[in-house]
Each structure stands twice: as C-alpha cells, then as structure tokens.
Design an enzyme around this catalytic site. Structure first.
Site, PDB file in Angstrom:
ATOM      1  N   ARG A 173     -17.776  16.314  33.795  1.00 13.32           N
ATOM      2  CA  ARG A 173     -18.143  16.433  32.382  1.00 13.32           C
ATOM      3  C   ARG A 173     -16.965  16.127  31.454  1.00 13.32           C
ATOM      4  NH1 ARG A 173     -21.622  16.220  35.085  1.00 13.32           N
ATOM      5  NH2 ARG A 173     -23.477  17.511  35.316  1.00 13.32           N
ATOM      6  N   SER A 252     -27.769  22.067  28.791  1.00 13.64           N
ATOM      7  CA  SER A 252     -26.815  23.043  29.330  1.00 13.64           C
ATOM      8  C   SER A 252     -25.731  23.311  28.291  1.00 13.64           C
ATOM      9  CB  SER A 252     -26.187  22.501  30.616  1.00 13.64           C
ATOM     10  OG  SER A 252     -27.169  22.277  31.593  1.00 13.64           O
ATOM     11  N   GLU A 356     -20.260  23.122  26.552  1.00 12.17           N
ATOM     12  CA  GLU A 356     -20.356  21.685  26.805  1.00 12.17           C
ATOM     13  C   GLU A 356     -20.571  20.892  25.522  1.00 12.17           C
ATOM     14  OE1 GLU A 356     -23.006  18.583  29.511  1.00 12.17           O
ATOM     15  OE2 GLU A 356     -22.746  20.653  30.176  1.00 12.17           O
TER      16      GLU A 356
END
Length: 364
Positions: A173, A252, A356
C-alpha cells in the site's frame, strides 16, 4: 468559504468553479468546498493546471475518483484539480490507461479481452491514476505485479517523466508517489498482462480459492474470478452503491499492520493475556523477519464490531475495516470514530493502526 458552486470561466474543455463543493467528488460524501476547482480532460490540461498552481504558489489538491480521500469540513483553501482524462489502449497484452479512467471499468474490459493479471482487483472504486500511488491490491493481487511504467508530471523538474516499475518503489500500500505526494502527478499507467487463453492468473488468496472451490495456485476463467471477487466485495460493502450507506466509505480505512519479530512476539503476549492462550491471530509472511496481521481482526477483538457507533459515522454493518457515513455525518464525526478505534486497538494490543485514505486539512 461559501458552500455554493459558482462557475467563473470555461476555457475549452477546462471547467473552473469557485467555492466548489468537494463532498460529491468523494465516496465518503464528506468535506467542505475548495476555493477553486478545475476539471481537466487531457494530459496537457492537467499539466497546465499544475504548472499554473505551482507558479502562483497555490496549494494543490489532486482528485481522481475520490475513493481514498478524507477532506476536512473546512474544505481546501487552494486549487482542487479533478483529473477526468480518458484513454484505454490495449496492444496485445500491453495496456495503457489514462489517469482518469474508471478502474473497475478498465478491469472489466481486460477480462472481456481474455487477459489475466488484474481480474481480482475488480470492483475497487476510484481512478486508474490512483492505483500506483497506493499500490492498490486485493484478493491476492497488487497492481505493482503488472505495472511496467507510470507516466507522471514531475513538479520538481517541471517536466513529464516515465518511471519504470523499479523506480516506483512499490511496497505494501505504498509507492514513491505516496512517499512524495507533492512531487508527482500521475498521467498514465502502463501494464503488462497475461494471455492465459481466458483463464485467470493463479488464485493466490485463500478466501477467493474457497469461494471458487479450487486450490491456491489454480486458475479459473478470468470472468468467473472477477464475478466471484465482485460478490465477495459486495458482501462486505466494498462495491459502490448510492443506496447502501455501508459503501459511503473509503473501503478499508486502515492498513494491515506489519510487525518485526520482536513486535510480533509482544503482540502475541497481549493476545493471550486478553483472549486466552488458545487464540492465534491471523498472520501472513511479509518479508524477512516480518509478519502481517489483520487490522479487521484487531478492530473486532478490541470490541469494535460491525455496526459499532451511535452517531452518523459508524463502522460498516458488513465489514469492521470500513468506517462509513450513514448520512448527515461530518468529517469530524468520522475522525472521532477513527480515533476511538485507533485508541481502542492500541490499548488492547499495543498496535497503532495507520489510516489508508489520504487526509486533507485534517489528521488522526
């Protein structure tokens, strides 16, 4: 700043608005207005808008699909640049996407063409240009495995550059683009896919394999893999639906923590003390001496179950990893919930979750 949207000028395809609401451009449907909103439909317009802002010393916010943004209630005091470029080019197994292309649509088109490599990334909201920034991944695939080059405008050098995969510094990520958010503006992304005669790439993710009734490493028709992933995502509220508040989210909200050996052993001790000696948390290899565990599991075991919350911002009723706007929420409502979850998980397990989505004008 006012919340109304007043057109000031339109130069060709470039649309410019003042005091422009940004909430409708995000999947959270949250955030205040921008001083100025410019919509660009070509790479040249994107570059021109960036150069204009940089030359004037104006703060710049890049918006693609808006699926990974948390904008503060006060909005953005500067120029918001919405990238609405289009371009889907398939040459054999080589794919090039303009940054503004809708990612989920592009995945569907590659599957229709019988190509493998990104079929398990179906249903992820947002634009193609965002995928290398986050190194978007799900269900056993990451875009870094198929990206060959990223074409971007380098604001520091003042020129358009082409970065090969190795120069993108991809990790979980993360990427060079995320590490230096004020330097690069992604214009195009190039991929190398696989002609597997209509079959998928080998299935890597256990949940996907179970849903498909196959073993890890097996291949299935790419279209079947895509449809299965879409069903799995929909069951977790991870496919956009304007009527479903569980999808008024950024997907998420937290990344899965990656721990070194010492931190992991300390974590296991906290788990046993809290949940008992027979409880083993999810664990996945994450490189030499490192273990990845599940943020969703941590949130749930810390007491934040599906649907948690009593205000307009709550945990999704379908998945503990998604924080949602139930309608009428403010960004501060969302952040209050996020901070509560972060503090609860830290108190329970000694792990600090990391958000995130990109935050604009606010922070946890």
């Amino acid at each position: 700043m006012a919340s109304r949207s007043v057109p000031t000028r339109s130069l060709g395809a470039v649309q410019e608005l003042h005091d422009a609401p940004l909430a409708p451009l995000t999947t959270f449907r949250l955030g205040g207005p921008a001083t100025r909103l410019v919509t660009a439909t070509t790479d040249a317009e994107v570059v021109a808008a960036v150069r204009d802002a940089d030359a004037a010393g104006t703060p710049l916010l890049i918006i693609g699909g808006g699926s990974n943004l948390v904008i503060g209630d006060k909005g953005f005091d500067g120029t918001a640049l919405r990238i609405a470029t289009q371009g889907f080019s398939l040459d054999g197994t080589r794919l090039e996407l303009a940054a503004g292309e809708v990612w989920s649509d592009a995945v569907a088109r590659t599957v229709e063409a019988g190509l493998a490599g990104i079929e398990c990334l179906a249903g992820i909201p947002g634009s193609a240009g965002a995928t290398p920034i986050q190194n978007v991944g799900a269900y056993g695939q990451e875009v870094s495995a198929t990206i060959t080059e990223v074409v971007a405008y380098d604001r520091r050098a003042g020129e358009t550059v082409t970065l090969p995969n190795a120069a993108c510094d991809f990790s979980y990520r993360h990427s060079r683009f995320k590490a230096h958010p004020d330097r690069f503006v992604v214009l195009r992304v190039r991929f190398q896919l696989e002609d597997a005669q209509g079959m998928s790439a080998p299935i890597r993710y256990a949940e996907t394999a179970r849903a498909l009734g196959v073993e890890a490493g097996d291949r299935v028709p790419a279209a079947v893999a895509r449809e299965t992933v879409l069903k799995l995502r929909a069951g977790k509220g991870m496919v956009l639906d304007p009527e479903d508040h569980d999808t008024w989210s950024a997907g998420s909200f937290f990344t899965n923590p990656i721990l070194d050996e010492a931190a992991y052993e300390t974590f296991l001790t906290r788990v046993r003390d809290r949940l008992g000696p027979d409880v083993t948390p999810p664990a996945f290899p994450a490189g030499e001496g490192r273990v990845k565990t599940s943020a969703a599991w941590l949130i749930d075991k810390a007491g934040f179950t599906k649907g948690y919350g009593s205000g307009p911002a709550r945990i999704s009723t379908k998945h503990t990893l998604a924080l949602t706007n139930r309608g009428g929420a403010t960004t501060e409502d969302l952040l209050a919930l996020a901070r509560e979850v972060v503090a609860g998980v830290r108190d329970a397990f000694g792990i600090t979750l990391v958000n995130e989505p990109v935050t604009v004008g606010v922070s946890l």
